[in-house]
Scaffold this motif. Structure first.
Motif, short mmCIF file in Angstrom:
data_model
loop_
_atom_site.label_atom_id
_atom_site.label_comp_id
_atom_site.label_asym_id
_atom_site.label_seq_id
_atom_site.Cartn_x
_atom_site.Cartn_y
_atom_site.Cartn_z
N HIS A 46 1.01 -1.23 -0.02
CA HIS A 46 -0.02 0.02 -0.12
C HIS A 46 1.17 1.21 -0.17
O HIS A 46 2.24 0.95 0.22
N GLU A 47 0.35 2.38 -0.19
CA GLU A 47 1.14 3.67 -0.32
C GLU A 47 1.93 4.03 0.73
O GLU A 47 3.08 4.31 0.78
N SER A 48 1.64 3.71 2.13
CA SER A 48 2.17 4.11 3.36
C SER A 48 3.48 2.99 3.42
O SER A 48 4.71 3.43 3.68
N ARG A 50 5.05 1.71 0.54
CA ARG A 50 5.90 2.22 -0.41
C ARG A 50 6.69 3.58 0.05
O ARG A 50 7.83 3.48 -0.37
N GLN A 51 5.89 4.48 0.69
CA GLN A 51 6.74 5.66 1.04
C GLN A 51 7.92 5.43 2.36
O GLN A 51 8.76 6.14 2.33
N PHE A 52 7.32 4.58 3.02
CA PHE A 52 8.28 4.13 4.25
C PHE A 52 9.61 3.56 3.55
O PHE A 52 10.67 3.97 3.69
N LEU A 53 9.54 2.78 2.83
CA LEU A 53 10.48 1.82 2.11
C LEU A 53 11.32 2.76 1.32
O LEU A 53 12.73 2.57 1.03
N ALA A 54 10.71 3.59 0.28
CA ALA A 54 11.48 4.61 -0.29
C ALA A 54 12.54 5.30 0.40
O ALA A 54 13.28 5.76 -0.07
N ALA A 117 -1.66 0.73 6.59
CA ALA A 117 -2.08 1.80 5.58
C ALA A 117 -2.35 3.18 6.09
O ALA A 117 -2.18 3.93 5.40
N ASP A 118 -2.34 3.34 7.45
CA ASP A 118 -2.42 4.44 7.85
C ASP A 118 -1.24 5.30 8.32
O ASP A 118 -1.16 6.41 8.95
N GLY A 119 -0.09 4.55 8.32
CA GLY A 119 1.37 4.83 8.65
C GLY A 119 1.82 4.48 10.02
O GLY A 119 2.69 4.53 10.20
N ALA A 120 0.76 3.56 10.65
CA ALA A 120 1.18 3.04 11.80
C ALA A 120 2.19 2.01 11.95
O ALA A 120 1.94 1.27 10.78
N VAL A 121 3.22 1.94 12.70
CA VAL A 121 4.34 0.85 12.59
C VAL A 121 3.88 -0.19 13.71
O VAL A 121 3.85 0.40 15.08
N TYR A 122 3.84 -1.32 13.25
CA TYR A 122 3.63 -2.61 14.67
C TYR A 122 5.19 -3.31 14.50
O TYR A 122 5.87 -3.49 13.49
#
Length: 316
Positions: A46-48, A50-54, A117-122
């Motif tokens: 999902h987009e979150s 992709r943004q994290f990994l980029a 998907a909301d950007g939260a990290v677990y």
């Protein structure tokens, strides 16, 4: 994403992240990870994710010695640590009530990291626990806090799961004239199939960024077909088999070693991965020859196909 990070990071977190290879505006392609995780587990990004990994993908500090600039919870932001482990992530996602995409591991492979998907990290492996609501806060937590219940010293767990090679005899023997039936079956069990082609842009970008590696056509073609495949031996398996993992990022930070090995063979070796329980590097020259070595180097085979067969079957 980088715009929100710098104001909230402590001085220590900023130092650790920069030492790990992060810098403002960092952006690496994610297509290699996306393709392989889709292939090796059915993960859909999902987009979150992709943004994290980029911005952060490929950073790690697991092997650092103790010191003033180090993370309390060492991490490796490589999503391929979760390949073939879709069942664990399905369970963690259910516990979190969110679709978690793998972004790496923490605490010497004792915990997975997943982003919603909301950007939260677990974080977790046996159970999912919310680490932070944003990637910036999650990285701060990993640097500043020991995010594990495991006793010190942390002992690495087993490497990421690989395909069960015990059943490789049941796979197709129709692999053309490239290899023996045994090699073809083992490769298929590891995830290879005729016509396989994965993007190599992520590996190329990170190795160029960290160590100045420049890929050549022979290595690019080899990694497109075989990158991210792994073979590990178990009890009662053929003694000729050599364990290997075809992940060029295993050579990150070791450009000096490859410079020495390249000088010894008189050719520019590009990292392919490691063999023999990660005690030997695998490197390919522009003419396609594959070499193996660490303290010294030797020719493994004249072509990539022969190198694969020799790793699996040994000297027959």
């Amino acid at each position: 994403m980088s715009g929100e990070l710098r104001p909230v990071w402590s001085t220590l977190t900023d130092q650790v992240m920069r030492k790990s290879g992060w810098y403002p505006g960092r952006s690496v392609p994610t297509v290699t990870w996306e393709s392989i995780l889709r292939e090796h587990g059915g993960f859909e990004i999902h987009e979150s994710g992709r943004q994290f990994l980029a911005e952060f993908g490929g950073l790690d500090n697991e092997g650092w010695p103790p010191g003033p600039i180090t993370a309390q919870s060492p991490f490796r932001l490589d999503p391929l640590t979760a390949e073939w482990d879709e069942e664990t992530f399905a369970r963690l996602s259910e516990e979190a009530g969110a679709d978690l995409y793998p972004v790496g591991q923490a605490n010497r492979r004792t915990s997975y990291l997943g982003v919603a998907a909301d950007g939260a990290v677990y974080i977790g492996k046996d159970r999912a626990r919310l680490l932070a609501r944003t990637p910036a806060e999650a990285l701060e937590q990993l640097v500043e806090t020991r995010c594990t219940d495991a006793p010190l010293p942390l002992v690495p767990v087993e490497p990421p799961p690989v395909r069960n090679l015990r059943g490789h005899q049941e796979l197709s023997t129709d692999t053309g004239q490239r290899w023996s039936a045994e090699t073809g079956q083992v490769l298929q069990a590891a995830g290879w199939y005729p016509g396989r082609s994965v993007p190599t842009a992520t590996w190329e970008s990170i190795l160029r960024e960290h160590d100045g590696f420049e890929i050549h056509e022979a290595a690019q073609q080899f990694l497109a077909e075989f990158g991210a495949l792994a073979v590990e031996r178990g009890q009662n398996w053929p003694k000729a088999w050599r364990e290997f993992r075809l992940d060029p990022l295993l050579a990150k930070w070791d450009h000096e070693i490859f410079e020495v090995l390249s000088e010894e063979v008189g050719a520019d070796l590009y990292p392919l991965g490691m063999a023999d329980r990660r005690n030997q590097y695998l490197g390919m020259a522009p003419h396609g020859k594959v070499y193996v070595g660490m303290d010294y180097v030797s020719l493994l085979a004249d072509t990539g196909d022969k190198a694969i067969e020799k790793l699996i079957e040994g000297n027959k």
